[in-house]
Design a protein around this motif. Structure first.
Motif: not given
Length: 423
Positions: A320-323, A357-363, A375-380
């Motif tokens: 929720k509230d995450k891109d 994951t705070h932005c990006g993609t979860v596959r 999952n992307h961890t950049a921006g964590e």
């Protein structure tokens, strides 16, 4: 309470008792050897005296009692002096009989009687002699005194030698035993994994290893109990929250009745029932894991695709509230596996991916029994609150290892990938 004797004093007293027994035994043997030596000397002298008596005294004068060279010699026992016949019995051939008169433990006897039967020239003769303190040769007294002094010196030397050996043995044994006690007192969680030091003796080394192994088992048992408490508190939060929320919702329905009340109550009761059943199976699974049971968890047939979809919906609030874009690729796959274990493993992996994951993609990709989550961890945000999913990942590793499910984790520059095959 009976006071227990220390081991070193027990060993010391045992060696001291052994020393006393040896000294007493050798003293007895020495005294006996001295007496037997004296008997042998007298027997030799008596033989020579009888031979001289036969050569010197005519045959007609040999039968009565005669005093020859200080010895009484007679052809019959009844002719021997009354004093001899009262204290001694007729001897057998070539055997010396000896009798002490008024002999004490630590004082020489007043008299010593000797008698022997000797055959010479085809005739038997009885020969006797009474030795008193006054008639004894001074050489005998000196020899006896010298033997006594030598015996005392040897006894003292033996006792001192055994005392020294006892002290060395106690010192040699007490040192590693004390070191073992100090090592055992100093054991803690960090030193339990270290190899025990060498305590000089194999028995002490085996005891040290036994102590370390026993305490290691206790430590592992406590760790399992601790992890069980942490795992249970972590995993039971979700079904407990479901129960509490639905109970509150049920109270509100009772306070504000409206349309379709019965159907809504039925759905709420169903969710509570499922949550309580989940808690029951979850507790059984955690107990099975913590006790290292040799048995297997009961298997059930379930649709892996539907299970993944249900777990995604339960954890969707973390996005929720995450891109974040969620990409799910699944296919229908009925499997027969322990259901609660599968929910714990997949639920922890999905929640961990959503949280970090705070932005990006979860596959999430599922093909047959294998599930891959990337999952992307950049921006964590490193300061983000820890919801306990690190503990959940450790529980996942323990479950997959014990169930034999292949499980891999790897991290790259900006993503985290996990793979698990259920079954």
């Amino acid at each position: 309470m009976k006071r227990k004797i220390r081991l070193k004093w027990f060993v010391a007293l045992s060696f001291l008792a052994l020393a006393l027994v040896l000294v007493a035994g050798y003293s007895f043997l020495s005294a006996r050897s001295f007496v037997r030596g004296m008997d042998s000397v007298f027997a030799g002298n008596m033989d020579q005296v009888v031979e001289s008596y036969v050569e010197t005294v005519p045959a007609g004068k040999r039968r009565p009692l005669n005093l020859f060279s200080g010895y009484h010699i007679a052809g019959r026992w009844q002719q021997m002096p009354d004093e001899i016949r009262k204290v001694l019995t007729p001897p057998v051939q070539s055997a010396v009989l000896r009798k002490y008169h008024d002999a004490g433990w630590f004082s020489p006897p007043e008299k010593v009687y000797f008698v022997m039967r000797v055959t010479c020239g085809g005739d038997s003769y009885f020969i006797s002699r009474t030795v008193t303190r006054a008639s004894a040769s001074p050489l005998v007294g000196r020899n006896a005194a010298q033997n006594m002094h030598l015996l005392l010196l040897l006894s003292l030397f033996s006792v001192l030698t055994l005392v020294g050996i006892t002290w060395l043995v106690i010192r040699q044994v007490e040192r590693p035993v004390r070191a073992l006690g100090q090592w055992a007192h100093g054991l803690n969680e960090s030193s339990l994994d270290a190899v025990p030091p060498d305590f000089s003796y194999p028995e002490l080394n085996e005891l040290a290893e036994l102590i370390r192994t026993s305490l290691g088992s206790v430590k592992k048992s406590l760790e399992r109990e601790y992890l069980f408490l942490r795992h249970s508190s972590h995993e039971l939060r979700t079904p407990i929250s479901v129960i509490r929320n639905n109970v509150e919702l049920l109270h509100k329905l009772q306070e504000h009745p409206g349309g379709n009340r019965e159907s809504r109550q039925k759905r709420i009761v169903g969710r509570i029932d499922r949550a309580s059943l989940t808690m029951k199976h979850l507790t059984e699974t955690l107990l099975w894991l913590s006790r290292e049971s040799e048995g297997e968890l009961p298997a059930e047939t379930l649709d892996l695709e539907q299970l993944i979809c249900d777990l995604i919906e339960e954890s969707r609030y973390l996005l929720k509230d995450k891109d974040v874009d969620l990409i799910v690729g699944t296919d229908a796959c009925p499997v027969s596996i322990p259901g609660i274990a599968a929910r714990i493993v997949l639920g922890n992996l999905i929640r961990n991916a959503f949280q970090h994951t705070h932005c990006g993609t979860v596959r999430i990709t599922q093909k047959g029994r294998c599930v891959e989550i990337k999952n992307h961890t950049a921006g964590e945000n490193a300061s983000a609150p820890d919801l306990g999913f690190g503990l959940g990942l450790r529980l996942t590793e323990q479950l997959t290892e014990k169930l034999g499910w292949p499980y891999k984790r790897r991290s790259e520059a900006d993503c985290h990938l996990v793979e698990v095959c259920l079954g």
